[in-house]
Design an enzyme around this catalytic site. Structure first.
Site, mmCIF file in Angstrom:
data_model
loop_
_atom_site.group_PDB
_atom_site.id
_atom_site.type_symbol
_atom_site.label_atom_id
_atom_site.label_comp_id
_atom_site.label_asym_id
_atom_site.label_seq_id
_atom_site.Cartn_x
_atom_site.Cartn_y
_atom_site.Cartn_z
ATOM 1 N N ASP A 19 -8.401 -3.377 -12.064
ATOM 2 C CA ASP A 19 -9.540 -2.763 -11.373
ATOM 3 C C ASP A 19 -10.481 -2.059 -12.344
ATOM 4 O OD1 ASP A 19 -8.610 -3.608 -8.899
ATOM 5 O OD2 ASP A 19 -7.439 -1.793 -8.569
ATOM 6 N N ARG A 100 -2.747 12.896 -10.563
ATOM 7 C CA ARG A 100 -4.175 12.820 -10.225
ATOM 8 C C ARG A 100 -4.941 14.137 -10.408
ATOM 9 N NH1 ARG A 100 -2.777 8.166 -11.430
ATOM 10 N NH2 ARG A 100 -2.798 6.519 -9.849
ATOM 11 N N ASP A 129 -5.022 7.310 -3.554
ATOM 12 C CA ASP A 129 -5.567 7.936 -4.753
ATOM 13 C C ASP A 129 -7.049 8.248 -4.649
ATOM 14 O OD1 ASP A 129 -3.212 8.209 -6.102
ATOM 15 O OD2 ASP A 129 -3.367 6.321 -7.183
ATOM 16 N N SER A 181 0.105 -4.288 -8.455
ATOM 17 C CA SER A 181 -0.626 -3.096 -8.850
ATOM 18 C C SER A 181 0.410 -2.094 -9.347
ATOM 19 C CB SER A 181 -1.401 -2.519 -7.658
ATOM 20 O OG SER A 181 -2.014 -1.302 -8.015
#
Length: 442
Positions: A19, A100, A129, A181
């Site tokens: 991505d 994060r 996320d 992923s």
């Protein structure tokens, strides 16, 4: 840094995966932005991430950074996760959710440094996320704008992304054969997509990289002793270590014994259920060892109440609310409970299991003299009868005024309803000699 006239800048949270690799080029082509690519190392499989920085520069980024945040992540974030026994829905050690906030904070700092108007991330439009990044960024600097290309572009499948990457000479690590992923850091790996999206499919063997299968694990147990000081893991097998080194070593030991695999259906922030696979060798072991020590060092009321606080803490982190008043308050409570959580926990890894076999602490509330049924018993049994009488007084009062003996005159059907609680308790009638029914309350 290469200067480009009349272009706004965007700071991109860059991992080098499918991505974000596509995104480096897409932001230049479709948004006419200068890209600053920031790769934060929080313990990914590849410890040297300079190749990621170079890859971004090769694709036209005006600047790129590879920032080693592993020690800070371990000391400032993961210690809190262990103290809170952070398991979302009682299962998932929050590995992605924990990284994060720290990454977001650095992205804001980089945006200020490079004069960027935007921050971009590579999260999907139906993932967790996106919520975590944007909520954290807005909490730190509400003036910054966020771009989420995956929510905008027409590359709706990973196969389409791979085709776009090939057409624009974007090198990506994903192939059609392994369209997973992956997100990984010190606390483990998260794997999704591909055949895993069918919840009936068994996870393929090739998704696991940190753990061997139980069949391949040693035939004899591996014993470890984990030391804690005020709730923080500080030693392994008697050797003092930094949190970072301890996690790295424990990941290898646990993984070699097939411990740490998770296959679960979890509830995402945005309201859908998702099938997720995780490898969390060290994180699961540390949390379970910590819980074992807490059971010895925390009093009854604190231990039981903290369990609900731990659950709420995990949910807040999962939902992206690291930077929030409630989370800060829960941190303060949890920290206060850890003052005497100091000691050692012994455990054995064996073919996918982790079994605590011993625990000791100078602050233990477990007293063998009170617990034993053998010689040296210090418990005063004579006090039990009086305590039970007072403890059961409310129940005795209820029984006399509203309890089972007041339903003796009811029919057999009404008694059954009273027992299982399918109807409201009937208005009691005075008992008669002819209708005596033995009632056992469920």
């Amino acid at each position: 840094m290469v200067e480009t006239a009349n272009k706004e800048r965007v700071v991109l949270a860059y991992s080098g995966g499918l991505d974000t690799s596509v995104m480096v080029k897409w932001l230049q082509v479709e948004k006419n932005l200068d890209v600053v690519a920031i790769c934060c190392n929080v313990g990914q499989e590849s410890q040297d991430l300079n190749w990621v920085k170079q890859k971004a520069l090769d694709m036209g980024a005006i600047a790129a950074e590879s920032v080693d945040m592993r020690n800070e992540y371990a000391e400032q974030v993961l210690t809190k996760a262990v103290a809170a026994n952070g398991l979302y829905e009682g299962t998932y050690p929050l590995l992605s959710a924990l990284s994060r906030p720290m990454i977001s904070a650095y992205m804001v700092e980089a945006a200020h440094q490079y004069g960027a108007t935007y921050i971009a991330h590579g999260c999907t439009g139906k993932g967790n996320d996106q919520v975590r990044f944007e909520t954290s960024i807005h909490a730190i600097d509400p003036s910054l704008n966020v771009i989420a290309p995956v929510r905008e572009w027409d590359l709706l499948t990973r196969e389409q992304e791979m085709e776009w990457a090939a057409a624009h000479d974007v090198p990506v690590p994903t192939t059609a054969a392994k369209p997973y992923s992956i997100d990984d850091n010190l606390f483990g790996r998260a794997i999704e997509c591909g055949v895993l999206e069918n919840a009936w499919n068994e996870p393929p063997a090739d998704i696991w990289t940190m753990t061997v299968s139980p069949e391949e694990a040693p035939d004899t147990p591996t014993e470890v002793v984990i030391g804690f000081e005020a709730g923080v893991p500080v030693s392994l097998d008697g050797k003092k270590m930094s949190m970072l080194d301890l996690i790295v070593k424990l990941n290898k030991i646990a993984g070699a014994n097939a411990y740490g695999r998770i296959d679960m259906i979890e509830d995402r922030v945005i309201g859908i259920k998702s099938r997720e696979c995780y490898e969390c060798p060290a994180s699961l072991a540390l949390i379970n060892a910590h819980k074992a020590l807490e059971s010895m060092c925390l009093d009854h009321d604190t231990l039981h109440y903290k369990a609900s606080v731990d659950q709420k803490w995990a949910t807040l982190i999962y939902d992206g609310l690291w930077f929030s008043p409630l989370k800060n308050s829960l941190d303060a409570f949890i920290a206060s409970t850890q003052q005497y959580v100091t000691g050692e926990v012994r455990a054995k890894f064996y073919k996918g299991t982790f079994v605590v076999t011993g625990r000791k602490s100078d602050y233990s509330l477990y007293q063998e003299g009170l617990a034993t049924y053998g010689d040296g018993d210090l418990f005063d049994r004579s006090k039990s009868a009086g305590w039970i009488s007072l403890h059961s007084l409310p129940t005795q009062t209820w029984s006399k005024q509203q309890g089972p003996k007041h339903v003796q005159s009811l029919s057999e059907h009404e008694v059954k309803q009273f027992q299982i609680g399918n109807t409201a308790t009937p208005v009691p009638q005075a008992p008669t000699e002819k209708a005596k029914v033995h009632v056992v309350c469920a």
